[in-house]
Design a protein around this motif. Structure first.
Motif, PDB file in Angstrom:
ATOM      1  N   SER A  72       0.826  -1.193   0.000  1.00 10.79           N
ATOM      2  CA  SER A  72       0.000   0.000   0.000  1.00 10.79           C
ATOM      3  C   SER A  72       0.875   1.264   0.000  1.00 10.79           C
ATOM      4  O   SER A  72       1.886   1.318   0.696  1.00 10.79           O
ATOM      5  CB  SER A  72      -0.880  -0.035   1.246  1.00 10.79           C
ATOM      6  OG  SER A  72      -1.744   1.040   1.234  1.00 10.79           O
ATOM      7  N   GLY A  73       0.479   2.252  -0.787  1.00  4.54           N
ATOM      8  CA  GLY A  73       1.221   3.506  -0.803  1.00  4.54           C
ATOM      9  C   GLY A  73       2.181   3.633  -1.973  1.00  4.54           C
ATOM     10  O   GLY A  73       2.872   4.639  -2.108  1.00  4.54           O
ATOM     11  N   PHE A  74       2.239   2.620  -2.817  1.00  2.67           N
ATOM     12  CA  PHE A  74       3.103   2.669  -3.995  1.00  2.67           C
ATOM     13  C   PHE A  74       2.304   2.238  -5.226  1.00  2.67           C
ATOM     14  O   PHE A  74       1.398   1.416  -5.114  1.00  2.67           O
ATOM     15  CB  PHE A  74       4.293   1.714  -3.840  1.00  2.67           C
ATOM     16  CG  PHE A  74       5.261   2.132  -2.766  1.00  2.67           C
ATOM     17  CD1 PHE A  74       6.343   2.945  -3.062  1.00  2.67           C
ATOM     18  CD2 PHE A  74       5.081   1.713  -1.457  1.00  2.67           C
ATOM     19  CE1 PHE A  74       7.234   3.329  -2.068  1.00  2.67           C
ATOM     20  CE2 PHE A  74       5.965   2.096  -0.463  1.00  2.67           C
ATOM     21  CZ  PHE A  74       7.048   2.904  -0.758  1.00  2.67           C
ATOM     22  N   HIS A  75       2.677   2.789  -6.377  1.00  2.00           N
ATOM     23  CA  HIS A  75       2.050   2.329  -7.613  1.00  2.00           C
ATOM     24  C   HIS A  75       2.536   0.926  -7.922  1.00  2.00           C
ATOM     25  O   HIS A  75       3.568   0.487  -7.420  1.00  2.00           O
ATOM     26  CB  HIS A  75       2.431   3.257  -8.769  1.00  2.00           C
ATOM     27  CG  HIS A  75       1.862   4.627  -8.639  1.00  2.00           C
ATOM     28  ND1 HIS A  75       2.594   5.682  -8.139  1.00  2.00           N
ATOM     29  CD2 HIS A  75       0.631   5.118  -8.919  1.00  2.00           C
ATOM     30  CE1 HIS A  75       1.832   6.769  -8.126  1.00  2.00           C
ATOM     31  NE2 HIS A  75       0.640   6.454  -8.583  1.00  2.00           N
ATOM     32  N   PHE A  76       1.800   0.237  -8.791  1.00  2.00           N
ATOM     33  CA  PHE A  76       2.253  -1.078  -9.239  1.00  2.00           C
ATOM     34  C   PHE A  76       3.481  -0.905 -10.134  1.00  2.00           C
ATOM     35  O   PHE A  76       3.751   0.189 -10.640  1.00  2.00           O
ATOM     36  CB  PHE A  76       1.155  -1.805 -10.016  1.00  2.00           C
ATOM     37  CG  PHE A  76       0.023  -2.313  -9.150  1.00  2.00           C
ATOM     38  CD1 PHE A  76       0.117  -2.331  -7.767  1.00  2.00           C
ATOM     39  CD2 PHE A  76      -1.141  -2.796  -9.735  1.00  2.00           C
ATOM     40  CE1 PHE A  76      -0.917  -2.809  -6.975  1.00  2.00           C
ATOM     41  CE2 PHE A  76      -2.187  -3.271  -8.955  1.00  2.00           C
ATOM     42  CZ  PHE A  76      -2.083  -3.277  -7.575  1.00  2.00           C
TER      43      PHE A  76
ATOM     44  N   ARG B 154       3.763   1.256 -13.348  1.00  2.00           N
ATOM     45  CA  ARG B 154       3.477   2.688 -13.223  1.00  2.00           C
ATOM     46  C   ARG B 154       4.285   3.353 -12.121  1.00  2.00           C
ATOM     47  O   ARG B 154       3.892   4.404 -11.599  1.00  2.00           O
ATOM     48  CB  ARG B 154       1.984   2.890 -12.960  1.00  2.00           C
ATOM     49  CG  ARG B 154       1.114   2.521 -14.133  1.00  2.00           C
ATOM     50  CD  ARG B 154       0.831   3.724 -14.992  1.00  2.00           C
ATOM     51  NE  ARG B 154       0.461   3.308 -16.334  1.00  2.00           N
ATOM     52  CZ  ARG B 154      -0.005   4.131 -17.257  1.00  2.00           C
ATOM     53  NH1 ARG B 154      -0.180   5.398 -16.988  1.00  2.00           N
ATOM     54  NH2 ARG B 154      -0.283   3.689 -18.462  1.00  2.00           N
TER      55      ARG B 154
ATOM     56  N   ARG C 293       6.722   5.726 -10.430  1.00  2.00           N
ATOM     57  CA  ARG C 293       7.242   7.037 -10.830  1.00  2.00           C
ATOM     58  C   ARG C 293       8.770   7.044 -10.698  1.00  2.00           C
ATOM     59  O   ARG C 293       9.327   6.216  -9.963  1.00  2.00           O
ATOM     60  CB  ARG C 293       6.661   8.117  -9.917  1.00  2.00           C
ATOM     61  CG  ARG C 293       5.145   8.172  -9.887  1.00  2.00           C
ATOM     62  CD  ARG C 293       4.590   8.766 -11.178  1.00  2.00           C
ATOM     63  NE  ARG C 293       3.137   8.939 -11.057  1.00  2.00           N
ATOM     64  CZ  ARG C 293       2.245   8.138 -11.600  1.00  2.00           C
ATOM     65  NH1 ARG C 293       2.630   7.072 -12.283  1.00  2.00           N
ATOM     66  NH2 ARG C 293       0.951   8.379 -11.475  1.00  2.00           N
TER      67      ARG C 293
ATOM     68  N   GLU D 205      10.565   6.108  -7.455  1.00  2.62           N
ATOM     69  CA  GLU D 205       9.672   5.320  -6.591  1.00  2.62           C
ATOM     70  C   GLU D 205      10.178   3.879  -6.437  1.00  2.62           C
ATOM     71  O   GLU D 205      10.084   3.311  -5.343  1.00  2.62           O
ATOM     72  CB  GLU D 205       8.257   5.331  -7.173  1.00  2.62           C
ATOM     73  CG  GLU D 205       7.173   5.006  -6.159  1.00  2.62           C
ATOM     74  CD  GLU D 205       5.775   4.990  -6.775  1.00  2.62           C
ATOM     75  OE1 GLU D 205       5.622   5.355  -7.970  1.00  2.62           O
ATOM     76  OE2 GLU D 205       4.836   4.602  -6.065  1.00  2.62           O
TER      77      GLU D 205
ATOM     78  N   ARG E   3      12.931   3.772  -3.859  1.00  2.00           N
ATOM     79  CA  ARG E   3      12.418   3.940  -2.504  1.00  2.00           C
ATOM     80  C   ARG E   3      11.728   2.667  -2.041  1.00  2.00           C
ATOM     81  O   ARG E   3      11.885   2.218  -0.912  1.00  2.00           O
ATOM     82  CB  ARG E   3      11.436   5.118  -2.451  1.00  2.00           C
ATOM     83  CG  ARG E   3      12.139   6.464  -2.326  1.00  2.00           C
ATOM     84  CD  ARG E   3      11.153   7.553  -1.976  1.00  2.00           C
ATOM     85  NE  ARG E   3      10.240   7.821  -3.100  1.00  2.00           N
ATOM     86  CZ  ARG E   3       8.926   7.818  -3.003  1.00  2.00           C
ATOM     87  NH1 ARG E   3       8.332   7.547  -1.861  1.00  2.00           N
ATOM     88  NH2 ARG E   3       8.185   8.083  -4.062  1.00  2.00           N
TER      89      ARG E   3
ATOM     90  N   TYR F 118      -0.443  -4.534   2.892  1.00  2.42           N
ATOM     91  CA  TYR F 118      -0.659  -4.911   1.492  1.00  2.42           C
ATOM     92  C   TYR F 118      -1.907  -4.252   0.913  1.00  2.42           C
ATOM     93  O   TYR F 118      -2.842  -3.928   1.635  1.00  2.42           O
ATOM     94  CB  TYR F 118      -0.854  -6.420   1.391  1.00  2.42           C
ATOM     95  CG  TYR F 118       0.321  -7.257   1.804  1.00  2.42           C
ATOM     96  CD1 TYR F 118       1.620  -6.925   1.427  1.00  2.42           C
ATOM     97  CD2 TYR F 118       0.126  -8.408   2.560  1.00  2.42           C
ATOM     98  CE1 TYR F 118       2.679  -7.717   1.790  1.00  2.42           C
ATOM     99  CE2 TYR F 118       1.190  -9.211   2.931  1.00  2.42           C
ATOM    100  CZ  TYR F 118       2.468  -8.868   2.551  1.00  2.42           C
ATOM    101  OH  TYR F 118       3.519  -9.650   2.910  1.00  2.42           O
ATOM    102  N   ASN F 119      -1.917  -4.139  -0.411  1.00  2.00           N
ATOM    103  CA  ASN F 119      -3.138  -3.763  -1.116  1.00  2.00           C
ATOM    104  C   ASN F 119      -4.085  -4.955  -1.017  1.00  2.00           C
ATOM    105  O   ASN F 119      -3.770  -6.050  -1.484  1.00  2.00           O
ATOM    106  CB  ASN F 119      -2.836  -3.494  -2.602  1.00  2.00           C
ATOM    107  CG  ASN F 119      -2.121  -2.183  -2.809  1.00  2.00           C
ATOM    108  OD1 ASN F 119      -1.148  -2.105  -3.537  1.00  2.00           O
ATOM    109  ND2 ASN F 119      -2.599  -1.144  -2.160  1.00  2.00           N
TER     110      ASN F 119
END
Lengths: 196, 361
Positions: free
Chosen positions: B39-43, B46, B48, B51, B54, B154-155
């Motif tokens: 959670s909190g990051f793009h897949f 995508r 950035r 990202e 990090r 997790y998502n």
């Protein structure tokens, strides 16, 4: 129609449309060249499945608007998803709800999760939470439809399910997932686009 | 390409395939993996700019906090050879080797746990065991999953379960794969007209398909079956609990294992001499060849494996064969040589390794 790869003579199976600064470029590649160029690809089966979702000619115009609707979180459109078969963020599952629902049913024969909850909760607890979310949604629908008899029944059902969960309703919104997608929750260790 | 200095070459994990396992005459190994996104990051597709770095740093820290004994390798910090070695150990996927995104892998000294960071999903948590081993792997992979999930939420959605980059994994995110050695089912024996043998494998495919399972080559998706090694795995991750998926797989497996064993018995009864001939010719070639490709070597190792299981040959053991299947790979050969080898050179070095291993008894 047969088309050969831009880089070699093999048949092209990966078709890319790139829109940069208003100009559109198309590339056609075979699987191995696409892999060499690190173009993410959907598996053959998935590609076939995604093809079957292409709208009929008469519906095409209507669908164009739908296809260009973008996820506000990651910017992906349904058309772009269809090209690569990969989502851009967890939010897509909400943004493209209807399309995803149909797609998941086609792939798995079902779109209902059955399994554990994050943090090691039991399958039963997971399913109960799922039933709870559905009952809440049904209750909302029943109230809107002024079907008070059904609403009363659902209210009792929700009460019973809540007891099973351990009373901890936590005040969640109907149908709210613990994780609503990238960057949706406060207090996370890191954020997708927070200045760091 | 040499490793960039500071990282240094990490110590390689053990060859766990040398350990004995259940039903090992037919079942080579079992793998379970869970696909998770944080959670909190793009897949992955995508992410950035910045990202991915990090995310890798974050997950590396989380994994170290969960199990300090795991070794972490940042894929961009190691040589192409070492990346190949990790692939040949099944610790990373082919995609993870070819990719350029900041990504890594944490693995245990035993080589039976590996956690891929920034693969198709943020996390691919996988565990292995020799032979058929479902219950223990289930415990291990879930313990790791729960521990990591506590540190990196997790998502997840109540409706769809774990949300993954590819819709084919949505739900449980679980893939259970069992690697099988099916030489008798794929044997194109003249004595039995070839047709019987091909039907065997076709039947396996059909039975698997009916239960939402798939049959593939040894390195998973889009790889071909080489040396009669096949991988059976579940496909459905929604609407079926992990327990059900494992039970379905187990049902098909016991059928296939019996089917393969019966076919071996029939082959043996029909024309023992022919089978012995195949096995001993394989032995002769592997003991004397001066240049051999991976593919040819694997075909002969497969014949020897059948010979060992049917007690037609006792000059070699399963652990030795399993070790060779890994160490004869291009990555391992170059890693052992300490330099890059051209394909022709590799074939000669491979032939030498096999000769020396088989004749050292």
């Amino acid at each position: 129609m047969f088309r050969s790869c831009d880089r070699c003579d093999n048949p092209a199976t990966v078709h890319l449309t790139e829109i940069k600064g208003g100009s559109k470029t198309e590339r056609h590649l075979c699987e191995s060249c696409a892999r060499a160029l690190h173009v993410p690809q959907a598996s053959k089966e998935l590609q076939k499945l995604l093809k079957s979702f292409e709208p009929a000619q008469s519906l095409a115009q209507l669908a164009t608007k739908e296809l260009t609707r973008a996820c506000p979180e990651c910017g992906i459109t349904w058309a772009e998803f269809r090209q690569h078969g990969r989502f851009g963020c967890a939010r897509d599952y909400e943004i493209f709800g209807e399309e995803i629902e149909r797609l998941l049913k086609r792939i798995h024969g079902s779109s209902t999760y059955s399994g554990k909850m994050p943090g090691g909760g039991s399958v039963e607890a997971g399913q109960r939470l799922d039933s709870l979310a559905r009952a809440r949604k049904a209750l909302q629908d029943a109230i809107e439809a002024e079907n008070y008899e059904e609403a009363a029944r659902l209210r009792d059902e929700i009460r019973k399910l809540n007891e099973g969960v351990g009373g901890g309703d936590g005040g969640g919104e109907p149908g709210t997932a613990p994780e609503r997608g990238a960057g949706a929750d406060a207090g996370e260790p890191r954020r997708a686009d927070g200045g760091g | 390409m040499a490793a960039r200095g500071n990282a240094g070459a990490p110590e390689l994990p053990d060859l766990w395939l040398l350990q004995p396992g259940k039903e090992q005459d037919v079942v080579v190994s079992t793998r379970m993996r869970l696909a998770r996104n944080v959670s909190g990051f793009h897949f992955k597709t995508r992410l950035r700019p910045g990202e991915a770095e990090r995310l890798e740093g974050h997950l590396r820290g989380v994994i170290a906090g969960v199990d300090r004994t795991l070794r972490y390798v940042s894929m961009n910090d190691v040589s192409a050879t070492l990346r190949d070695v990790l692939y040949e150990r099944h610790l990373v996927s082919a995609e993870h080797v070819a990719d350029q995104t900041p990504r890594g892998v944490a693995f245990s000294a035993s080589g039976t746990t590996s956690i891929l960071v920034n693969e198709e999903d943020h996390l691919r948590i996988q565990v292995f065991a020799p032979g058929l081993e479902l219950a223990d792997l289930d415990r291990r992979v879930n313990a790791l999953d729960d521990a990591i999930g506590m540190q990196a939420p997790y998502n997840f959605s109540e409706r769809y379960g774990y949300l993954t980059s590819c819709p084919t994994n949505t739900g449980t995110g679980l893939r259970v794969s069992v690697m099988l050695h099916l030489p008798a089912l794929s044997f194109r024996g003249e004595a039995r007209g070839g047709r019987v043998a091909e039907q065997g494998i076709v039947k396996v495919h059909k039975a698997a398909q009916k239960l939402g399972l798939t049959v593939r080559g040894t390195h998973g998706e889009s790889s071909r079956a080489e040396g009669d090694f096949y991988q059976i795995s579940n496909q459905v991750t929604l609407g079926r609990s992990p327990q059900q998926a494992v039970a379905d797989l187990q049902a098909v497996l016991s059928l296939v294992v019996d089917y393969e064993r019966n076919s071996r018995t029939i082959l043996l009864k029909d024309d023992r001499t022919r089978l012995e001939d195949v096995v001993w010719r394989a032995w002769a070639i592997l003991c004397h060849a001066r240049r051999i490709s991976s593919r040819e070597a694997l075909a002969h190792l497969s014949a020897l494996r059948l010979g060992v299981c049917l007690q037609l040959i006792d000059s070699v053991t399963l652990p030795t064969l399993h070790a060779l299947m890994v160490t004869m790979g291009p990555g391992h050969l170059q890693h052992a040589a300490g330099r890059e080898l051209q394909p022709r050179e590799r074939d000669a070095v491979r032939a030498q390794l096999i000769r020396e291993t088989l004749q050292r008894r």
